[in-house]
Design a protein around this motif. Sequence first.
Motif, PDB file in Angstrom:
ATOM      1  N   GLY A 152      12.630  26.860  24.253  1.00 15.43           N
ATOM      2  CA  GLY A 152      13.666  27.327  25.159  1.00 15.43           C
ATOM      3  C   GLY A 152      14.970  27.559  24.436  1.00 15.43           C
ATOM      4  N   LEU A 163      15.102  19.346  21.822  1.00 20.71           N
ATOM      5  CA  LEU A 163      13.941  19.886  22.503  1.00 20.71           C
ATOM      6  C   LEU A 163      12.716  19.119  22.033  1.00 20.71           C
ATOM      7  N   THR A 176       5.849  29.270  20.372  1.00 17.46           N
ATOM      8  CA  THR A 176       6.833  29.086  21.434  1.00 17.46           C
ATOM      9  C   THR A 176       8.220  29.312  20.832  1.00 17.46           C
TER      10      THR A 176
END
Length: 127
Positions: free
Chosen positions: A10, A18, A121
């Motif tokens: 993110g 994170l 990701t």
Amino acid sequence: QVQLVESGGGLVQAGGSLRLSCAASGRAFSRDTMGWFRQAPGKEREFVARITWNFGSTGYADSVKGRFTISRDNAKNTVYLQMNSLKPEDTAVYYCAAGLRPGGWSTPWRSDAYEYWGQGTQVTVSS
């Protein structure tokens, strides 16, 4: 069919944290080294961290040492990457890797040492 699925990426401000997760399916990796790599735009994929199956021995890139922590839960077939004190230069797509190729045990920091990869990701750190 082996699948590695990353999650937890993110957008975060510099100094933030994170936690990435990588869930494996299709086979057990409880007796395998698992690792994290990252690739920033225009750059080659680089090693971030790895963890062995026995004793949970860990290794880190110098750029993340002291800030990132890799861990695993063999019962869940999952590996994690806790990222603290994030910097803008940590911005990249983060990939989970597992399944050392024959001989790969001696070079677990090389991307070609691993047989299986997740889709990645995105982690973006703003200044």
